[in-house]
Design a protein around this motif. Structure first.
Motif, short mmCIF file in Angstrom:
data_model
loop_
_atom_site.label_atom_id
_atom_site.label_comp_id
_atom_site.label_asym_id
_atom_site.label_seq_id
_atom_site.Cartn_x
_atom_site.Cartn_y
_atom_site.Cartn_z
N GLU A 156 35.36 40.32 59.19
CA GLU A 156 35.45 41.61 58.56
C GLU A 156 36.60 41.62 57.69
OE1 GLU A 156 33.70 45.19 58.92
OE2 GLU A 156 32.51 43.41 58.41
N LYS A 157 37.58 40.82 58.29
CA LYS A 157 39.23 40.73 57.79
C LYS A 157 39.00 39.84 56.67
CE LYS A 157 43.55 38.72 58.85
NZ LYS A 157 44.36 37.99 59.80
N ASP A 158 38.24 38.81 56.52
CA ASP A 158 38.05 38.02 55.58
C ASP A 158 37.36 38.40 54.49
OD1 ASP A 158 39.50 36.03 57.10
OD2 ASP A 158 37.72 34.98 57.56
N LYS A 159 36.46 39.30 54.75
CA LYS A 159 35.64 39.69 53.84
C LYS A 159 36.16 40.81 53.01
CE LYS A 159 31.05 42.47 53.19
NZ LYS A 159 31.43 43.59 52.31
N LYS A 160 37.03 41.54 53.73
CA LYS A 160 37.84 42.89 53.07
C LYS A 160 39.08 42.13 52.09
CE LYS A 160 40.83 46.72 54.05
NZ LYS A 160 41.78 46.56 52.99
N LYS A 161 39.40 40.76 52.41
CA LYS A 161 40.43 40.25 51.45
C LYS A 161 39.72 39.87 50.23
CE LYS A 161 44.04 36.95 51.14
NZ LYS A 161 43.74 36.54 49.66
N LEU A 162 38.36 39.53 50.31
CA LEU A 162 37.47 38.84 49.34
C LEU A 162 37.30 40.08 48.39
CD1 LEU A 162 35.03 36.14 50.65
CD2 LEU A 162 36.77 35.81 48.96
N ASP A 163 36.76 41.10 48.87
CA ASP A 163 36.29 42.53 48.16
C ASP A 163 37.60 43.21 47.46
OD1 ASP A 163 33.90 42.20 49.08
OD2 ASP A 163 34.15 43.80 50.61
N ASP A 164 38.87 43.10 48.11
CA ASP A 164 39.94 43.57 47.48
C ASP A 164 40.61 42.92 46.30
OD1 ASP A 164 39.82 45.77 49.27
OD2 ASP A 164 41.69 45.04 50.67
N ASP A 165 40.35 41.67 46.66
CA ASP A 165 40.75 40.58 45.65
C ASP A 165 39.89 40.68 44.35
OD1 ASP A 165 42.95 39.79 46.75
OD2 ASP A 165 42.25 38.07 47.54
N PHE A 166 38.58 40.84 44.56
CA PHE A 166 37.53 40.90 43.57
C PHE A 166 37.80 42.24 42.74
CE2 PHE A 166 33.19 41.52 41.75
CZ PHE A 166 33.15 40.25 41.05
N LYS A 167 37.84 43.41 43.36
CA LYS A 167 38.06 44.37 42.62
C LYS A 167 39.29 44.73 41.88
CE LYS A 167 35.88 47.09 46.54
NZ LYS A 167 36.10 48.07 47.74
N LYS A 168 40.35 43.73 41.87
CA LYS A 168 41.64 43.69 41.07
C LYS A 168 41.06 43.28 39.67
CE LYS A 168 44.84 43.23 45.05
NZ LYS A 168 45.73 42.30 45.55
N ILE A 169 40.15 42.33 39.59
CA ILE A 169 39.66 42.06 38.55
C ILE A 169 39.00 43.21 37.47
CG2 ILE A 169 38.39 40.20 37.23
CD1 ILE A 169 38.84 38.66 39.96
N THR A 170 39.28 43.45 36.33
CA THR A 170 38.73 44.63 35.81
C THR A 170 37.48 44.17 34.99
OG1 THR A 170 40.12 44.02 33.78
CG2 THR A 170 40.81 45.86 35.42
N SER A 171 37.59 42.96 34.54
CA SER A 171 36.29 42.37 33.95
C SER A 171 35.95 40.91 34.44
CB SER A 171 36.41 42.48 32.30
OG SER A 171 36.42 43.71 31.82
N PRO A 172 35.35 41.00 35.40
CA PRO A 172 35.22 39.38 35.96
C PRO A 172 34.17 38.60 35.12
CG PRO A 172 33.81 41.14 37.48
CD PRO A 172 34.75 41.81 36.43
N THR A 173 34.42 37.50 35.16
CA THR A 173 33.63 36.54 34.32
C THR A 173 32.46 35.90 35.28
OG1 THR A 173 34.84 34.63 35.11
CG2 THR A 173 35.40 35.78 33.05
N ARG A 174 31.67 35.36 34.77
CA ARG A 174 30.72 34.89 35.56
C ARG A 174 30.87 33.95 36.66
NH1 ARG A 174 25.22 33.64 31.64
NH2 ARG A 174 24.66 35.80 31.30
#
Length: 226
Positions: A156-174
């Motif tokens: 859960e800790k590792d997943k949250k970090k991944l989710d939080d970091d990904f949400k910071k990207i406004t327009s993620p590339t493929r």
């Protein structure tokens, strides 16, 4: 006459009060019992001495007990149990480790040692100890519960970090999205799947509501990753 009457009255309402002995009274009797080979009696007296004065009793163990004797592990286990009951986790850990030097595959002692490690904030040490427990007893309920919860919380800790970091990207590339999905897959393989295995074993051993709830959460993570 009045003093005798008072003592008689006290003995009636609390017969053990007049028999209470200090650690200083009891420890010489422990020595005597040990010298006479009365190990069971010595352990009983040692237990009473610990309850009466654990500091003095602990010092007796370190200075007066032959550590190579058959009775030494029984005495050290009394100290470990006493400190565990009193929630002195550092001292309890010390004496469980002392006991395990003689009996490194004693499952109950290993479980207690893991508990002390966890209470001391040494979760990784507790994890390793529980893994050793399961090598000796694959169906040990406490070790399976601890490892199931440990790996789930880590996931859960590792997943949250991944989710939080990904949400910071406004327009993620493929490429960024693919990297995020690969990260989730790694988290699942590394931690969620391990938690699932341990918690499934828990349910085989005991109808744990909490283990069932956690497994349901893991199923939802699996569904999200498809």
């Amino acid at each position: 006459m009045k003093t005798l009457a008072l003592l008689f009255f006290l003995s009636l309402i609390n017969p053990l009060a007049l028999l209470a002995q200090s650690a200083g009274d009891l420890l010489p009797k422990v020595s005597e019992a040990l010298s006479e080979g009365k190990d069971d009696y010595a352990v009983s007296l040692f237990r009473q001495a610990a309850n009466a004065g654990v500091d003095q009793t602990e010092m007796f163990y370190w200075t007066n007990v032959d550590k190579n004797s058959a009775v030494a592990p029984r005495l050290v286990n009394e100290l470990a149990t006493y400190y565990k009951r009193k929630r002195n986790y550092d001292k309890a850990y010390l004496f469980y480790k002392e006991y395990l030097q003689r009996y490194p595959e004693d499952v109950p002692a290993l479980v207690s040692c893991a508990e002390m490690e966890m209470m001391r904030g040494k979760e990784k040490d507790a994890m390793k100890t529980c893994e050793k427990v399961l090598m000796l007893d694959a169906n040990n309920l406490q070790a399976n519960i601890f490892l199931g919860n440990y790996y789930y919380l880590q996931a859960e800790k590792d997943k949250k970090k991944l989710d939080d970091d990904f949400k910071k990207i406004t327009s993620p590339t493929r490429m960024q999205y693919a990297r995020y999905r690969n990260g989730l897959s790694d988290v699942y393989t590394t931690n969620y799947s391990k938690a699932k295995n341990y918690l499934q074993r828990v349910l085989q051993l005991f109808p744990s509501t909490e283990a069932g709830k956690t497994l349901e959460k893991i199923k939802r993570v699996e569904a999200e990753m498809k």
